[in-house]
Design an enzyme around this catalytic site. Structure first.
Site, PDB file in Angstrom:
ATOM      1  N   ARG A  66       0.848  -1.211   0.055  1.00 17.67           N
ATOM      2  CA  ARG A  66       0.024   0.189   0.157  1.00 17.67           C
ATOM      3  C   ARG A  66       0.718   1.313   0.125  1.00 17.67           C
ATOM      4  NH1 ARG A  66      -2.847  -4.130   1.551  1.00 17.67           N
ATOM      5  NH2 ARG A  66      -0.568  -4.583   2.328  1.00 17.67           N
ATOM      6  N   THR A  67       1.705   1.504   0.968  1.00 17.51           N
ATOM      7  CA  THR A  67       2.472   2.578   1.015  1.00 17.51           C
ATOM      8  C   THR A  67       3.070   3.025  -0.116  1.00 17.51           C
ATOM      9  OG1 THR A  67       2.593   2.161   3.401  1.00 17.51           O
ATOM     10  CG2 THR A  67       3.795   4.066   2.535  1.00 17.51           C
ATOM     11  N   LYS A  96      26.710  -3.699  -1.504  1.00 17.22           N
ATOM     12  CA  LYS A  96      28.290  -3.713  -1.552  1.00 17.22           C
ATOM     13  C   LYS A  96      28.875  -2.812  -0.132  1.00 17.22           C
ATOM     14  CE  LYS A  96      27.699  -2.525  -6.285  1.00 17.22           C
ATOM     15  NZ  LYS A  96      27.848  -1.521  -7.354  1.00 17.22           N
ATOM     16  N   ARG A 151      11.007   3.821   3.651  1.00 19.70           N
ATOM     17  CA  ARG A 151      10.766   2.770   4.431  1.00 19.70           C
ATOM     18  C   ARG A 151      11.978   1.910   4.846  1.00 19.70           C
ATOM     19  NH1 ARG A 151       5.722  -0.920   4.540  1.00 19.70           N
ATOM     20  NH2 ARG A 151       4.669   0.804   4.966  1.00 19.70           N
ATOM     21  N   HIS A 178       4.617   5.505  11.596  1.00 21.10           N
ATOM     22  CA  HIS A 178       4.311   5.815  10.172  1.00 21.10           C
ATOM     23  C   HIS A 178       3.344   6.827  10.136  1.00 21.10           C
ATOM     24  CE1 HIS A 178       3.314   3.948   6.358  1.00 21.10           C
ATOM     25  NE2 HIS A 178       2.799   3.070   6.924  1.00 21.10           N
TER      26      HIS A 178
HETATM   27  N1   CP Z   1      -0.209   0.042   5.799  1.00 23.75           N
HETATM   28  C1   CP Z   1       0.936  -0.387   5.212  1.00 23.75           C
HETATM   29  O1   CP Z   1       1.761   0.299   5.741  1.00 23.75           O
HETATM   30  O2   CP Z   1       0.949  -1.317   4.291  1.00 23.75           O
HETATM   31  P1   CP Z   1       2.214  -1.680   3.574  1.00 23.75           P
HETATM   32  O3   CP Z   1       3.131  -2.513   4.439  1.00 23.75           O
HETATM   33  O4   CP Z   1       1.603  -2.674   2.584  1.00 23.75           O
HETATM   34  O5   CP Z   1       2.716  -0.487   2.954  1.00 23.75           O
END
Ligand code: CP
Length: 304
Positions: free
Chosen positions: A53-54, A82, A103, A131
């Site tokens: 999703r993100t 590396k 992320r 998040h």
């Molecule tokens: N909600 C969320 O962070 O989903 P993903 O891990 O799929 O990005």
């Protein structure tokens, strides 16, 4: 010009959150038609951890606004393998794009990235810590589906220890007049420091190790997955998995307009029979994620 990073939801107050939501409302109008407001801008998406999703919603948001994206979904094919550091990766990628969504499995990684970046950094999930863009879309979902945030009783359920969406959402909610029910297995309860901080902001909190006891009282159930990847001891995860589950049978006495949310992915914590109930909103939440991230990109790359 000051760089507009989004590292922690704690850096945003109620006015900031409301302003992103007002922009998201505008973005709903161009969701299908598209827009050119970010034409010529490039978003770097650097994902050192799995995501559906993100990453894809940031990409969708950028493309819908006329911009472009580059990046990676795993560091396996990058020079990190590396031995390149995160700092040098960020210093490099800053030259290729106008903002970076990152992320990373480590707490604090987005903050470190911001120290070395010459373009805005958006925290797309850092360890079990934060998040923030998920919290913004979660509040937008509540606002759109219920019509308000103030005055609601909201249950945060599941893995409150490792769930980064919970850690950001609870701080975001503390800007509003809400009552919180924290429901988790004892082993996965929210840390005491956060509970203290939230209570100090005048928020009433009830903790429980059962979901069912409070279902009839709440306006929102925000369910979360037990974060298998954060357990150092797999046997601890195996002891807890499958123990905290929401089923349609448990919803018999729920309020008529109660909504069920989940940041997704789901494993088994919401059974499929809940999907067709009038309460389920977790897939609508995915849509709200795109328009909220369109608003975030506009704020970071262009907005006032
Ligand atoms: N909600 C969320 O962070 O989903 P993903 O891990 O799929 O990005």
């Amino acid at each position: 010009l000051k760089i507009k990073n989004i590292i922690s939801i704690k850096d945003m107050n109620r006015t900031d959150i409301d302003s992103i939501h007002a922009k998201a409302e505008e973005m709903e109008k161009v969701y299908y038609s598209g827009s050119e407001i970010l034409k010529g801008k490039i978003l770097g998406v650097l994902f050192f951890e799995p995501s559906t999703r993100t990453r894809l919603s940031f990409e969708s948001a950028m493309i819908r606004l006329g911009g472009s994206v580059l990046g990676f979904a795993t560091d396996a094919a990058t020079s990190i393998k590396k031995g390149e550091t995160l700092a040098d990766t960020i210093r490099t990628v800053s030259n290729y794009c106008d903002a970076i969504a990152i992320r990373h499995p480590s707490d604090g990684a987005a903050k470190v990235a911001a120290e070395f970046s010459t373009v805005p950094i958006i925290n797309a999930g850092s360890g079990s810590e934060e998040h923030p863009t998920q919290a913004l879309l979660d509040l937008y979902t509540i606002r759109k589906e219920i019509g308000k945030i103030d005055g609601l009783t909201i249950m945060l359920a599941g893995d409150l220890k490792y769930g980064r969406t919970i850690h950001s959402l609870i701080h975001a909610l503390s800007n509003y007049d809400v009552k919180l029910i924290l429901a988790s297995p004892d082993e996965l309860s929210l840390n005491k420091q956060t509970i203290k901080e939230i209570k100090n902001k005048g928020i009433k909190i009830i903790t429980t190790n059962k979901i069912k006891s409070y279902i009839s009282d709440v306006d929102v159930i925000y369910m979360t997955r037990i974060q298998k990847e954060r357990f150092l001891d797999p046997s601890e995860y195996n002891k807890l998995k499958g123990k905290f589950i929401l089923t349609s049978e448990m919803l018999t006495n729920a309020k008529e307009n109660m909504i069920i949310m989940h940041p997704l992915p789901r494993v088994d914590e919401i059974t499929p029979d809940v999907d067709n109930t009038k309460h389920a909103r977790y897939f609508k939440q995915v849509y709200y994620g795109v328009v909220t991230r369109m608003a975030i990109l506009d704020y970071v790359l262009k907005g006032e």
